[in-house]
Scaffold this motif. Structure first.
Motif, PDB file in Angstrom:
ATOM      1  N   SER A   1      45.147  48.700  41.661  1.00 19.42           N
ATOM      2  CA  SER A   1      44.797  49.569  40.551  1.00 19.42           C
ATOM      3  C   SER A   1      43.384  49.273  40.073  1.00 19.42           C
ATOM      4  O   SER A   1      42.915  48.150  40.180  1.00 19.42           O
ATOM      5  CB  SER A   1      45.769  49.343  39.396  1.00 19.42           C
ATOM      6  OG  SER A   1      47.060  49.756  39.725  1.00 19.42           O
ATOM      7  N   GLU A   2      42.734  50.282  39.569  1.00 22.24           N
ATOM      8  CA  GLU A   2      41.410  50.076  38.977  1.00 22.24           C
ATOM      9  C   GLU A   2      41.511  49.416  37.616  1.00 22.24           C
ATOM     10  O   GLU A   2      40.633  48.675  37.218  1.00 22.24           O
ATOM     11  CB  GLU A   2      40.687  51.418  38.838  1.00 22.24           C
ATOM     12  CG  GLU A   2      40.030  51.869  40.114  1.00 22.24           C
ATOM     13  CD  GLU A   2      39.156  53.090  39.865  1.00 22.24           C
ATOM     14  OE1 GLU A   2      38.540  53.210  38.787  1.00 22.24           O
ATOM     15  OE2 GLU A   2      39.092  53.919  40.779  1.00 22.24           O
ATOM     16  N   LYS A   3      42.580  49.729  36.896  1.00 24.86           N
ATOM     17  CA  LYS A   3      42.775  49.175  35.560  1.00 24.86           C
ATOM     18  C   LYS A   3      44.137  48.510  35.483  1.00 24.86           C
ATOM     19  O   LYS A   3      45.115  48.979  36.069  1.00 24.86           O
ATOM     20  CB  LYS A   3      42.743  50.284  34.501  1.00 24.86           C
ATOM     21  CG  LYS A   3      41.397  50.822  34.199  1.00 24.86           C
ATOM     22  CD  LYS A   3      41.507  51.810  33.057  1.00 24.86           C
ATOM     23  CE  LYS A   3      40.148  52.328  32.656  1.00 24.86           C
ATOM     24  NZ  LYS A   3      40.227  53.209  31.504  1.00 24.86           N
ATOM     25  N   TYR A   4      44.179  47.427  34.726  1.00 26.06           N
ATOM     26  CA  TYR A   4      45.436  46.751  34.434  1.00 26.06           C
ATOM     27  C   TYR A   4      45.593  46.680  32.928  1.00 26.06           C
ATOM     28  O   TYR A   4      44.616  46.515  32.202  1.00 26.06           O
ATOM     29  CB  TYR A   4      45.455  45.347  35.034  1.00 26.06           C
ATOM     30  CG  TYR A   4      45.553  45.377  36.531  1.00 26.06           C
ATOM     31  CD1 TYR A   4      46.786  45.358  37.161  1.00 26.06           C
ATOM     32  CD2 TYR A   4      44.404  45.451  37.316  1.00 26.06           C
ATOM     33  CE1 TYR A   4      46.882  45.415  38.541  1.00 26.06           C
ATOM     34  CE2 TYR A   4      44.489  45.504  38.692  1.00 26.06           C
ATOM     35  CZ  TYR A   4      45.736  45.481  39.296  1.00 26.06           C
ATOM     36  OH  TYR A   4      45.826  45.533  40.652  1.00 26.06           O
ATOM     37  N   ILE A   5      46.814  46.806  32.484  1.00 28.02           N
ATOM     38  CA  ILE A   5      47.117  46.728  31.066  1.00 28.02           C
ATOM     39  C   ILE A   5      47.854  45.418  30.834  1.00 28.02           C
ATOM     40  O   ILE A   5      48.831  45.113  31.530  1.00 28.02           O
ATOM     41  CB  ILE A   5      48.005  47.917  30.638  1.00 28.02           C
ATOM     42  CG1 ILE A   5      47.262  49.225  30.883  1.00 28.02           C
ATOM     43  CG2 ILE A   5      48.437  47.766  29.185  1.00 28.02           C
ATOM     44  CD1 ILE A   5      48.139  50.449  30.837  1.00 28.02           C
ATOM     45  N   CYS A   6      47.370  44.641  29.879  1.00 25.36           N
ATOM     46  CA  CYS A   6      48.031  43.400  29.528  1.00 25.36           C
ATOM     47  C   CYS A   6      48.708  43.582  28.179  1.00 25.36           C
ATOM     48  O   CYS A   6      48.052  43.820  27.173  1.00 25.36           O
ATOM     49  CB  CYS A   6      47.041  42.235  29.482  1.00 25.36           C
ATOM     50  SG  CYS A   6      47.855  40.681  29.078  1.00 25.36           S
ATOM     51  N   HIS A   7      49.993  43.484  28.209  1.00 25.43           N
ATOM     52  CA  HIS A   7      50.809  43.598  26.997  1.00 25.43           C
ATOM     53  C   HIS A   7      50.999  42.192  26.430  1.00 25.43           C
ATOM     54  O   HIS A   7      51.542  41.314  27.100  1.00 25.43           O
ATOM     55  CB  HIS A   7      52.147  44.232  27.355  1.00 25.43           C
ATOM     56  CG  HIS A   7      53.129  44.266  26.241  1.00 25.43           C
ATOM     57  ND1 HIS A   7      53.011  45.130  25.176  1.00 25.43           N
ATOM     58  CD2 HIS A   7      54.242  43.548  26.014  1.00 25.43           C
ATOM     59  CE1 HIS A   7      54.016  44.945  24.359  1.00 25.43           C
ATOM     60  NE2 HIS A   7      54.780  43.985  24.835  1.00 25.43           N
ATOM     61  N   ILE A   8      50.510  41.956  25.243  1.00 29.13           N
ATOM     62  CA  ILE A   8      50.709  40.684  24.559  1.00 29.13           C
ATOM     63  C   ILE A   8      52.058  40.782  23.864  1.00 29.13           C
ATOM     64  O   ILE A   8      52.279  41.679  23.056  1.00 29.13           O
ATOM     65  CB  ILE A   8      49.586  40.402  23.540  1.00 29.13           C
ATOM     66  CG1 ILE A   8      48.219  40.469  24.207  1.00 29.13           C
ATOM     67  CG2 ILE A   8      49.818  39.069  22.857  1.00 29.13           C
ATOM     68  CD1 ILE A   8      47.999  39.482  25.325  1.00 29.13           C
ATOM     69  N   PRO A  20      52.824  50.113  38.226  1.00 29.84           N
ATOM     70  CA  PRO A  20      51.772  49.660  39.140  1.00 29.84           C
ATOM     71  C   PRO A  20      50.756  48.696  38.523  1.00 29.84           C
ATOM     72  O   PRO A  20      50.072  47.993  39.247  1.00 29.84           O
ATOM     73  CB  PRO A  20      51.073  50.961  39.536  1.00 29.84           C
ATOM     74  CG  PRO A  20      51.161  51.794  38.294  1.00 29.84           C
ATOM     75  CD  PRO A  20      52.503  51.442  37.676  1.00 29.84           C
ATOM     76  N   ASN A  21      50.661  48.628  37.171  1.00 31.86           N
ATOM     77  CA  ASN A  21      49.497  47.915  36.632  1.00 31.86           C
ATOM     78  C   ASN A  21      49.706  47.278  35.253  1.00 31.86           C
ATOM     79  O   ASN A  21      48.758  47.154  34.495  1.00 31.86           O
ATOM     80  CB  ASN A  21      48.306  48.869  36.564  1.00 31.86           C
ATOM     81  CG  ASN A  21      48.545  50.013  35.599  1.00 31.86           C
ATOM     82  OD1 ASN A  21      49.673  50.295  35.198  1.00 31.86           O
ATOM     83  ND2 ASN A  21      47.477  50.671  35.215  1.00 31.86           N
ATOM     84  N   ILE A  22      50.923  46.884  34.927  1.00 29.87           N
ATOM     85  CA  ILE A  22      51.177  46.324  33.597  1.00 29.87           C
ATOM     86  C   ILE A  22      51.661  44.879  33.727  1.00 29.87           C
ATOM     87  O   ILE A  22      52.551  44.594  34.527  1.00 29.87           O
ATOM     88  CB  ILE A  22      52.218  47.155  32.829  1.00 29.87           C
ATOM     89  CG1 ILE A  22      51.717  48.584  32.626  1.00 29.87           C
ATOM     90  CG2 ILE A  22      52.552  46.495  31.488  1.00 29.87           C
ATOM     91  CD1 ILE A  22      52.746  49.533  32.068  1.00 29.87           C
ATOM     92  N   VAL A  23      51.056  44.007  32.957  1.00 32.60           N
ATOM     93  CA  VAL A  23      51.531  42.627  32.868  1.00 32.60           C
ATOM     94  C   VAL A  23      51.816  42.310  31.402  1.00 32.60           C
ATOM     95  O   VAL A  23      51.197  42.876  30.508  1.00 32.60           O
ATOM     96  CB  VAL A  23      50.531  41.601  33.457  1.00 32.60           C
ATOM     97  CG1 VAL A  23      50.381  41.794  34.946  1.00 32.60           C
ATOM     98  CG2 VAL A  23      49.195  41.672  32.768  1.00 32.60           C
ATOM     99  N   SER A  24      52.757  41.423  31.189  1.00 35.10           N
ATOM    100  CA  SER A  24      53.092  40.963  29.844  1.00 35.10           C
ATOM    101  C   SER A  24      52.899  39.463  29.797  1.00 35.10           C
ATOM    102  O   SER A  24      53.282  38.754  30.730  1.00 35.10           O
ATOM    103  CB  SER A  24      54.544  41.290  29.505  1.00 35.10           C
ATOM    104  OG  SER A  24      54.745  42.675  29.487  1.00 35.10           O
TER     105      SER A  24
END
Length: 118
Positions: A1-8, A20-24
């Motif tokens: 992925s070009e962008k990743y979303i980090c969920h705090i 495809p692109n989310i981390v917690s």
């Protein structure tokens, strides 16, 4: 992925990921940067597997992912990333089998590890 979303998050003890692109990441852990790297590597691992057209049952996929990611993290030399050992005693033997396969190419390492662990 070009962008990743980090969920705090405050609900995970360590971290997690979702294709495809989310981390917690739980930010109050002492090694949260290592956890972030670990979760991002899971996503990268899954992207490579998709490209190799390799399919596993869920348990084998999870085992292989934990082995590969723990090995890569333990060999990173980046500030803020701590050495990581395999966290699951049932995977130590497989972890030891794949260690000699590392030649500096992540994709090839995954492919070779799959062959060894079949």
């Amino acid at each position: 992925s070009e962008k990743y979303i980090c969920h705090i998050t405050s609900s995970f003890i360590w971290g997690g990921y979702k294709k495809p692109n989310i981390v917690s990441v739980f930010p109050l852990k002492e090694n949260s940067v290592t956890v972030l790297a670990h979760e991002l590597l899971h996503l990268h691992f899954l992207d490579i597997l998709d490209g190799l057209n390799v399919r596993f049952d869920k348990q084998k996929l999870w085992n292989l992912s934990e082995i590969i990611v723990a090995f890569i993290i333990s060999n990173l030399d980046l500030e803020g990333i701590k050495e990581e050992k395999i966290h699951y005693s049932n995977l130590v033997s497989s972890y030891e089998k794949v260690k000699p396969l590392w030649k500096g190419n992540f994709k090839q390492f995954i492919f070779d590890s799959i062959e060894i662990l079949k």
